[in-house]
Design a protein around this motif. Structure first.
Motif, PDB file in Angstrom:
ATOM      1  N   TRP A 151      -4.586  -8.590  -3.194  1.00 18.85           N
ATOM      2  CA  TRP A 151      -3.235  -8.111  -2.388  1.00 18.85           C
ATOM      3  C   TRP A 151      -3.255  -6.762  -1.965  1.00 18.85           C
ATOM      4  O   TRP A 151      -2.658  -6.631  -0.771  1.00 18.85           O
ATOM      5  N   SER A 152      -4.124  -5.876  -2.451  1.00 13.96           N
ATOM      6  CA  SER A 152      -4.225  -4.565  -1.876  1.00 13.96           C
ATOM      7  C   SER A 152      -4.855  -4.537  -0.481  1.00 13.96           C
ATOM      8  O   SER A 152      -4.347  -3.940   0.415  1.00 13.96           O
ATOM      9  N   LEU A 153      -6.244  -5.306  -0.233  1.00  8.13           N
ATOM     10  CA  LEU A 153      -6.509  -5.415   0.875  1.00  8.13           C
ATOM     11  C   LEU A 153      -5.736  -5.857   2.031  1.00  8.13           C
ATOM     12  O   LEU A 153      -5.670  -5.473   3.235  1.00  8.13           O
ATOM     13  N   ARG A 154      -4.892  -7.114   1.566  1.00  5.87           N
ATOM     14  CA  ARG A 154      -4.152  -7.721   2.538  1.00  5.87           C
ATOM     15  C   ARG A 154      -2.937  -6.770   3.004  1.00  5.87           C
ATOM     16  O   ARG A 154      -2.575  -6.803   4.125  1.00  5.87           O
ATOM     17  N   ALA A 155      -2.425  -5.893   2.189  1.00  2.00           N
ATOM     18  CA  ALA A 155      -1.317  -5.177   2.337  1.00  2.00           C
ATOM     19  C   ALA A 155      -1.745  -3.998   3.236  1.00  2.00           C
ATOM     20  O   ALA A 155      -1.137  -3.609   4.166  1.00  2.00           O
ATOM     21  N   CYS A 156      -3.058  -3.477   3.043  1.00  2.00           N
ATOM     22  CA  CYS A 156      -3.614  -2.358   3.931  1.00  2.00           C
ATOM     23  C   CYS A 156      -3.772  -2.807   5.307  1.00  2.00           C
ATOM     24  O   CYS A 156      -3.691  -2.114   6.349  1.00  2.00           O
ATOM     25  N   ALA A 210       2.842   1.460   4.717  1.00  2.00           N
ATOM     26  CA  ALA A 210       3.496   0.757   3.608  1.00  2.00           C
ATOM     27  C   ALA A 210       2.834   0.694   2.581  1.00  2.00           C
ATOM     28  O   ALA A 210       3.374   0.719   1.283  1.00  2.00           O
ATOM     29  N   ALA A 211       1.559   0.447   2.656  1.00  2.00           N
ATOM     30  CA  ALA A 211       0.681  -0.021   1.040  1.00  2.00           C
ATOM     31  C   ALA A 211       0.634   1.432   0.567  1.00  2.00           C
ATOM     32  O   ALA A 211       0.616   1.524  -0.590  1.00  2.00           O
ATOM     33  N   VAL A 212       0.462   2.531   1.218  1.00  2.00           N
ATOM     34  CA  VAL A 212       0.218   3.904   0.567  1.00  2.00           C
ATOM     35  C   VAL A 212       1.708   4.093  -0.238  1.00  2.00           C
ATOM     36  O   VAL A 212       1.693   4.618  -1.222  1.00  2.00           O
ATOM     37  N   LEU A 213       2.748   3.867   0.381  1.00  2.00           N
ATOM     38  CA  LEU A 213       4.007   4.122  -0.007  1.00  2.00           C
ATOM     39  C   LEU A 213       4.244   3.066  -1.466  1.00  2.00           C
ATOM     40  O   LEU A 213       4.948   3.441  -2.272  1.00  2.00           O
ATOM     41  N   GLN A 214       3.546   2.058  -1.387  1.00  2.00           N
ATOM     42  CA  GLN A 214       3.486   1.307  -2.687  1.00  2.00           C
ATOM     43  C   GLN A 214       2.490   1.549  -3.682  1.00  2.00           C
ATOM     44  O   GLN A 214       2.331   0.921  -4.831  1.00  2.00           O
ATOM     45  N   GLY A 215       1.707   2.735  -3.327  1.00  2.00           N
ATOM     46  CA  GLY A 215       0.918   3.269  -4.511  1.00  2.00           C
ATOM     47  C   GLY A 215      -0.396   2.606  -4.453  1.00  2.00           C
ATOM     48  O   GLY A 215      -1.183   2.946  -5.294  1.00  2.00           O
ATOM     49  N   ILE A 216      -0.756   2.205  -3.309  1.00  2.00           N
ATOM     50  CA  ILE A 216      -2.155   1.559  -3.182  1.00  2.00           C
ATOM     51  C   ILE A 216      -3.077   2.350  -2.575  1.00  2.00           C
ATOM     52  O   ILE A 216      -2.738   3.223  -1.529  1.00  2.00           O
ATOM     53  N   PHE A 231      -9.892 -14.793  -3.967  1.00  2.00           N
ATOM     54  CA  PHE A 231      -9.840 -13.220  -4.252  1.00  2.00           C
ATOM     55  C   PHE A 231      -8.785 -12.605  -3.469  1.00  2.00           C
ATOM     56  O   PHE A 231      -7.864 -11.763  -4.116  1.00  2.00           O
ATOM     57  N   LEU A 232      -8.616 -12.785  -2.169  1.00  2.00           N
ATOM     58  CA  LEU A 232      -7.522 -12.289  -1.280  1.00  2.00           C
ATOM     59  C   LEU A 232      -6.047 -12.772  -1.874  1.00  2.00           C
ATOM     60  O   LEU A 232      -5.249 -12.006  -1.497  1.00  2.00           O
ATOM     61  N   ARG A 233      -6.017 -13.888  -2.245  1.00  2.00           N
ATOM     62  CA  ARG A 233      -4.580 -14.282  -2.556  1.00  2.00           C
ATOM     63  C   ARG A 233      -4.251 -14.514  -3.997  1.00  2.00           C
ATOM     64  O   ARG A 233      -2.969 -14.608  -4.175  1.00  2.00           O
ATOM     65  N   LYS A 234      -5.272 -14.466  -4.661  1.00  2.00           N
ATOM     66  CA  LYS A 234      -4.971 -14.573  -6.270  1.00  2.00           C
ATOM     67  C   LYS A 234      -5.100 -13.135  -7.238  1.00  2.00           C
ATOM     68  O   LYS A 234      -4.596 -13.099  -8.281  1.00  2.00           O
ATOM     69  N   SER A 235      -5.712 -12.069  -6.749  1.00  2.00           N
ATOM     70  CA  SER A 235      -5.901 -11.049  -7.521  1.00  2.00           C
ATOM     71  C   SER A 235      -5.419  -9.945  -6.956  1.00  2.00           C
ATOM     72  O   SER A 235      -5.183  -9.759  -5.631  1.00  2.00           O
ATOM     73  N   LYS A 236      -5.225  -8.903  -7.777  1.00  2.00           N
ATOM     74  CA  LYS A 236      -4.354  -7.716  -7.468  1.00  2.00           C
ATOM     75  C   LYS A 236      -5.198  -6.872  -6.370  1.00  2.00           C
ATOM     76  O   LYS A 236      -4.586  -6.386  -5.335  1.00  2.00           O
ATOM     77  N   PHE A 237      -6.526  -6.790  -6.254  1.00  2.00           N
ATOM     78  CA  PHE A 237      -7.331  -6.118  -5.577  1.00  2.00           C
ATOM     79  C   PHE A 237      -7.205  -6.874  -4.097  1.00  2.00           C
ATOM     80  O   PHE A 237      -7.215  -6.143  -2.953  1.00  2.00           O
TER      81      PHE A 237
END
Length: 290
Positions: free
Chosen positions: A167-172, A178-184, A159-165
């Motif tokens: 990727w959002s968790l890892r970015a945060c 930076a995650a907020v600036l990317q629209g997360i 889930f952490l490496r293959k899904s959009k959500f």
């Protein structure tokens, strides 16, 4: 140590490492994404156990249905904590920590009011056992914990490496601004992290309920163990939490078998101190977070 005792200790250690990994990974995920130390994480484990007590032991629901309900119920408790406690205190980590202690006391009080302070006797879902060649025994109840840990942690990794959500968790976890600036959405990722992290603790408590005799205070030792694991593994490292949970589970179980539980707890603390002296960030602290 005889071959039979050695194999039995390995079996016991594998079980211990499995439920420790579920609890520690949930703890790390919440901290990595939300930046909050959830002192009530041990009580989420307790809530999962008491869900099985209420549904399976008292009301006669099927065991695995009670486990699934426990996972969902405790995950929803995590959502309540995120919305009611951690979100208003997002910029105040100390306030969030204190709020989690308050929620810890609330959950303990609710458990005492509903079930009392006695240890609950939860019957095993099956009496079947696996007997190895050297005479070591693995009950199906412990096997369920091992299989659940492998399955759920593997699913989380995917889930952490293959899904959009994911990727959002890892970015945060890596850089919230930076995650907020990317629209997360920070709120959305916090909800997901809290549901998953709490759910992992809940399913660990639900699956181990027939093995540990639940009490309202069973979360105390669990949260101490989780702290040792995440500090040694590296705060924020999921891989470190899993590997150190395995290491700690084997060390603690072997020392307990050969000597006693008190010495095993001391060895665990000494292991933590030794790692912090050599590598203050933990064994995997320098690696990618979450």
């Amino acid at each position: 140590m005889t071959a039979e005792l050695f194999l039995q200790t390995v079996v016991n250690a594998t079980y211990a490492a499995s439920y420790m990994a579920l609890i520690a990974v949930g703890f790390v995920l919440i901290f990595g994404v939300m930046g909050v130390i959830n002192f009530a994480h041990g009580e989420l484990y307790m809530a999962g156990a008491y869900t099985v007590v209420a549904l399976y032991a008292d009301m006669g629901f099927p065991f695995f249905l009670a486990v699934v309900v426990g996972l969902i119920f405790v995950g929803c408790l995590g959502l309540v904590m995120e919305v009611g406690l951690f979100r208003p205190l997002r910029d105040n980590p100390l306030g969030g920590l204190i709020a989690s202690i308050g929620f810890l006391l609330i959950l303990q009080t609710v458990a005492m009011m509903g079930f009392g302070v006695r240890m609950e006797n939860v019957p095993p879902s099956t009496q079947d056992k696996i007997v190895f060649l050297d005479g070591a025994v693995l009950t199906y109840q412990r096997l369920y914990v091992i299989l659940a840990a492998v399955g759920l942690l593997s699913a989380l990794w995917i889930f952490l490496r293959k899904s959009k959500f994911g990727w959002s968790l890892r970015a945060c976890a890596q850089d919230r601004e930076a995650a907020v600036l990317q629209g997360i959405s920070i709120n959305q990722t916090a909800r997901i992290a809290m549901f998953i992290g709490a759910g992992l603790a809940g399913v660990a408590g639900a699956l181990t309920a027939p093995l540990v005799s639940p009490t309202p205070f069973m979360g105390h030792s669990v949260i101490v163990t989780a702290f040792i694991i995440i500090i040694v593994g590296g705060i924020g490292s999921l891989e470190g939490a899993v590997l150190v949970a395995i290491l700690y589970g084997f060390v603690h179980t072997f020392v307990t078998t050969m000597y006693d539980g008190t010495l095993a707890n001391i060895v665990g603390l000494l292991l933590m101190l030794a790692v912090l002296i050599v590598k203050p960030t933990g064994l995997f602290g320098a690696k990618e977070r979450a």
